[in-house]
Design a protein around this motif. Structure first.
Motif, short mmCIF file in Angstrom:
data_model
loop_
_atom_site.label_atom_id
_atom_site.label_comp_id
_atom_site.label_asym_id
_atom_site.label_seq_id
_atom_site.Cartn_x
_atom_site.Cartn_y
_atom_site.Cartn_z
N ARG A 160 23.76 16.58 146.13
CA ARG A 160 25.03 16.37 145.42
C ARG A 160 25.42 17.61 144.61
N MET A 161 24.40 18.25 144.05
CA MET A 161 24.70 19.44 143.26
C MET A 161 25.34 20.50 144.15
N ARG A 162 24.75 20.68 145.31
CA ARG A 162 25.29 21.68 146.25
C ARG A 162 26.68 21.27 146.73
N TYR A 163 26.83 19.96 147.01
CA TYR A 163 28.12 19.49 147.50
C TYR A 163 29.21 19.75 146.47
N PHE A 164 28.96 19.39 145.23
CA PHE A 164 30.01 19.54 144.21
C PHE A 164 30.29 21.01 143.89
N ARG A 165 29.24 21.82 143.98
CA ARG A 165 29.47 23.25 143.75
C ARG A 165 30.41 23.78 144.83
N LYS A 166 30.11 23.38 146.07
CA LYS A 166 30.94 23.82 147.20
C LYS A 166 32.37 23.28 147.04
N ARG A 167 32.45 22.03 146.64
CA ARG A 167 33.77 21.41 146.50
C ARG A 167 34.59 22.10 145.41
N ASP A 168 33.93 22.35 144.28
CA ASP A 168 34.64 23.02 143.19
C ASP A 168 35.18 24.37 143.62
N ALA A 169 34.33 25.09 144.32
CA ALA A 169 34.75 26.43 144.77
C ALA A 169 35.94 26.30 145.72
N ARG A 170 35.88 25.32 146.60
CA ARG A 170 36.96 25.14 147.59
C ARG A 170 38.25 24.69 146.90
N VAL A 171 38.11 23.79 145.92
CA VAL A 171 39.30 23.34 145.18
C VAL A 171 39.97 24.55 144.53
N PHE A 172 39.16 25.41 143.96
CA PHE A 172 39.71 26.60 143.29
C PHE A 172 40.46 27.47 144.30
N GLU A 173 39.84 27.70 145.45
CA GLU A 173 40.50 28.53 146.48
C GLU A 173 41.82 27.91 146.91
N LEU A 174 41.78 26.62 147.18
CA LEU A 174 43.00 25.94 147.67
C LEU A 174 44.09 25.94 146.60
N ARG A 175 43.66 25.80 145.36
CA ARG A 175 44.64 25.81 144.27
C ARG A 175 45.37 27.16 144.22
N GLN A 176 44.64 28.22 144.50
CA GLN A 176 45.27 29.56 144.50
C GLN A 176 46.34 29.65 145.59
N GLN A 177 46.13 28.90 146.68
CA GLN A 177 47.06 28.99 147.82
C GLN A 177 47.99 27.78 147.87
N TRP A 178 48.12 27.09 146.78
CA TRP A 178 48.79 25.79 146.80
C TRP A 178 50.22 25.86 147.35
#
Lengths: 402, 471
Positions: free
Chosen positions: A42-60
């Protein structure tokens, strides 16, 4: 004589106990391993998810406008879920122009179609999740899928569909719910059902009327409550007709709805309802009269102040103290009722509204005769009727603070 | 004769221990299943939508406070900030000898009011009623102390105007969405759900800022960590499983929601009850069964109430002795419910379980230790078997404790720090000795005090909810 433990031992309990020990220790180890593995996953999953959310937010903006082709992300379930969550969260908080843009995005990217598919084909919590997400999109094309789910055998799926339709908040969704209710009766919890109908019928409360006439007692009760919440002045004559209905819920709903009508005839009807034999009809009527804020309602409210029900008295008192410019005259009428409970309720409302000092001052300057003024001031000051007839029921405790 | 007695005693202990743990294992399996279902269900039940509903039933929060000057401002502010659309907060100042009332007056600009207060359920004399000018939802009742929380809650009950009352401890802290979450079963089935309990968690060690929980941490002291495991086991396994069969007999007095009319109908809390929370739920079951009503008393594991746990042996011992007195004090008046068909599974399962595995536990376990020692002294004890039995019992009990931590991990995950989880799991191996034995002694003391007629109770020393930062 051998001990119990020795007997167990002769029966070869050792083997059993040994197996049990090994089993218990194995379970301990397995549980521990599971906790540790799950946590690290779960720790790895959420780390990955957070990073992806950040990337997508930049390209929103590029994502929403379609500048980044939808095909690049909609086939990846990880990305699709994140984008859908972000879009729905933004949609629920957006202003009208923004929400139109987001809805266009949800449509053209195929997210709504995907959810419709899931709502129809999946089972269990995945289906429920799709149903609620469809509701959150507020897209009318979701109505048929939601409507189908209303007829599901799984009560949780029905509830989710109901919440979804309620979220849509359109008369078309209301029609679907009402049609289904007429078909199958009330087989979902009443509160979510009422909430859904309230959301959907706000715009056009008239759609409830035809169903109200045809429905059985349980459904009528539900629909009456909804009508009480959504009725508008445009329903005036129908509401007045309902005030004579044999079902108390409907009379209560009519009372509640009449608070939105034009004062005048409404006060008269509500005055009648404030003498209804059923307490909650009287309560609704008193609350509604209060909302009309019409001086013609004062005699009805004074009468309600002597009601046998505590809540009716409290609401009547709260409504009466809202007539701030009329307080001395109202207080005089309250005292004249010689009802101890009514007086207590009135004084409590006065104290809650921090109006006691104001009434005191106004009484001193009022045009009452000296005798009456002194009497009123005395009653206000001691909080009791002077030379009162003592009521026979359990006596409210005097709680004036020292 | 003595040999025969030792035989029977040792057998009894073995099967008692085995069946107690098996019962918990079954409860763990039920709880794992139902928690997962609840988690899935809540995902499609968007809590924010409740706040937008005009039909959300109003709730009156009743917070009795006795000498709470240290924490009263923060905790009442915390209650007023809870997410719920229709809320009334009644604080009952239960004869505090410190500045509790003055603190409330300063913080919430209280002014005396004269209002209707009908004494429907008995309580001690009311000295005054105050309404807040800064938040009209707040009413403060100042009353004489009758020496019990039950009496204070009854006073609040008389003034409550909502169809549901939620009883909370004034020194506890509710999570912001707790009321929305505890109302989920009520909203799903308002006709049948008459009471709902939430989970109580231990606040010690966590970081608090401005009355809000900033970061959940495990306490530093071993004694407090062991209590965390105990609470997880009791709530996430025990109550979750009992509630599935509508057999939950305890809704914690620190956080429980009830239908106001029903609590009034049974005369409110029993003022002399030692365990007033347990007593109330037991009487609710009895009342509703005798009336032949269909009802449900439920437990929801996610509305969280944080509370301070005793951090030294003396206070903990006093608390546990009192809890055990409370257990006996409630079980005795309801002894007629045992094994009567009329009371169904409450009479055949829930109450007998409490008698055998809770009330008699200290007697049986401490008695068992003595018989084992005696058997060993007389040479009647098979040492190999004894050691094996001990290891098995230890490993089995550890399964249950780790199961409780697992349940926490699978569902609510309040402890986000790796270190905390590692410590929590480690303590699962260390709580069985000597804490368990000590616990039994405290419980036995409770029984002894009850039989001697000693019903006195010293309140626990609290540090209050001031802002703290974990070291």
């Amino acid at each position: 004589m051998a001990s119990g433990f020795s007997i167990l031992h002769r029966l070869e309990p050792s083997a059993f106990v040994f197996e049990a020990i090994v089993g218990a220790i194995a379970v301990d180890v397995l549980l521990l391993a599971f906790i540790l593995l799950r946590r690290s996953y779960r720790m790895r999953y959420f780390r990955k998810r957070d990073a992806r959310v950040f990337e997508l937010r930049q390209q929103w903006d590029a994502l929403i406008s379609g500048e980044i082709p939808y095909e690049t992300w909609r086939t990846k379930s990880f990305d699709r879920r994140i984008i859908e969550d972000m879009a729905l969260d933004a949609f629920e908080a957006a202003a009208a122009d923004q929400s139109a843009r987001l809805l266009r995005f949800l449509r053209t990217s195929g997210l709504i179609e995907k959810r419709i598919f899931e709502a129809r084909k999946l089972k269990g919590w995945r289906r429920r999740s799709a149903l609620v997400a469809l509701g959150r999109t507020r897209a009318p094309e979701g109505i048929p899928a939601l409507s189908e789910a209303l007829r599901d055998l799984d009560p949780e799926a029905r509830n989710a569909a109901l919440r979804g339709l309620g979220r849509l908040g359109s008369p078309e969704a209301a029609e679907e719910i009402l049609h289904w209710l007429a078909e199958s009766g009330v087989n979902v919890p009443v509160l979510p059902l009422q909430n859904a109908l309230i959301n959907c019928c706000r715009e056009r409360p008239q759609i409830l009327l035809s169903y109200l006439q045809l429905a059985g007692p349980q459904l009528r009760e539900v629909l009456a409550r909804v009508l009480g919440e959504v009725a508008s002045p445009s329903l005036g004559s129908e509401l007045i007709g309902m005030a004579d209905d044999e079902l108390p819920e409907l009379r209560a709903a009519a009372a509640r709805a009449l608070s939105n009508a034009q004062p005048g005839h409404a006060v008269e009807v509500l005055g009648e309802l404030s003498r209804d034999p059923v307490w909650f009809v009287r309560l609704r009527a008193v609350v509604a009269i209060g909302k009309l804020y019409d001086t013609a309602a004062v005699p009805h409210l004074i009468n309600a102040l002597t009601d046998s029900n505590r809540l009716v008295r409290m609401r009547a008192a709260e409504a009466l103290v809202d007539f701030k410019s009329e307080l001395p005259s109202i207080f005089s009428q309250v005292v004249k009722t010689r009802d101890r409970y009514g007086l207590h309720a009135f004084l409590a409302a006065l104290e809650n509204g921090d109006l006691r000092k104001r009434l005191d001052a106004e009484l001193r300057q009022s045009a009452f005769s000296d005798g009456e003024r002194d009497l009123l001031l005395a009653v206000l000051s001691i909080g009791k009727l002077v030379e009162t007839q003592v009521a026979t029921k359990s006596q409210p405790i005097e709680t004036a603070t020292r | 004769v003595i040999h025969h007695f030792l035989d029977v005693a040792n057998y009894t202990l073995f099967f008692y221990y085995l069946s107690g743990n098996l019962a918990y294992l079954i409860a763990l399996i039920i709880a794992l299943k139902t928690s997962a279902a609840h988690q899935r269900r809540i995902e499609s039940f968007r809590l924010r939508w409740i706040t937008e509903s005009p039909l959300a039933p109003p709730i009156t929060l009743l917070a009795p406070a006795h000498n709470e000057e240290k924490s009263i401002r923060v905790s009442i502010r915390n209650l007023l900030e809870l997410d719920y659309p229709e809320l009334e907060v009644i604080v009952i100042n239960d004869g505090s000898k410190d500045r509790t009332l003055e603190e409330l007056q300063d913080e919430f600009k209280l002014r005396p009011v004269r209002m209707v207060y009908v004494q429907e359920v008995p309580s001690a004399e009311i000295r005054g009623l105050y309404r807040s000018d800064s938040d009209p939802r707040l009413l403060v009742i100042d009353k004489e102390s009758a020496g019990s929380k039950a009496d204070a809650v009854n006073a609040g009950l008389n003034a409550a105007t909502s169809p549901y009352v939620c009883i909370v401890d004034a020194d506890s802290m509710l999570e912001r969405d707790s009321l929305l979450r505890i109302m989920v079963p009520v909203l799903a089935d308002p006709k049948h759900v008459v009471g709902v309990g939430g989970i109580i968690r231990i606040l010690n060690g966590s970081e608090i800022e401005g009355g809000q929980l900033r970061r959940v941490r495990l306490p530093r002291k071993s004694l407090e960590v062991i209590q965390v495991i105990e609470y997880l086991r009791a709530f996430l396994i025990g109550r979750e499983a009992w509630a599935q069969g509508n057999m939950m007999l305890i809704i914690s007095g620190a956080f429980g929601l009830f239908r106001t009319d029903l609590v009034r109908a049974i005369g409110g809390y029993r003022a002399k009850a030692i365990g007033e929370d347990f007593d109330l739920v037991a009487r609710l079951h009895r009342h509703l069964i005798e009336k032949g009503q269909e009802y449900r008393i439920q437990f929801v594991p996610d509305p969280v109430c944080w509370t301070e746990a005793p951090s030294d042996l003396k206070s903990l011992g006093r608390q546990r002795a009192r809890w055990h007195k409370g257990l006996l004090d409630t079980l005795l008046p309801n002894v007629d419910m045992l094994f009567r068909r009329r009371y169904g599974r409450i009479g055949f399962l829930a109450l007998p379980y409490l008698w055998v595995f809770e009330l008699f536990a200290p007697v049986i376990e401490i008695g068992g230790i003595f018989t084992i020692i005696l058997a060993a002294a007389l040479g009647d004890l098979s040492r190999d078997f004894f050691i094996q039995f001990m290891i098995f019992g230890y490993a089995f009990a550890t399964v249950i404790s780790i199961g409780a931590v697992l349940q926490e991990e699978l569902t609510y995950k309040r402890y986000s720090d790796w270190q905390d989880v590692a410590r929590l799991v480690t303590y699962c191996f260390f709580e069985h000795f000597p804490y368990r034995q000590l616990h039994m002694v405290w419980r036995l003391q409770g029984l002894w005090q009850y039989m001697r007629g000693d019903m006195s109770w010293k309140p626990l020393e609290r540090k209050g909810l001031q802002s703290t930062t974990a070291p």
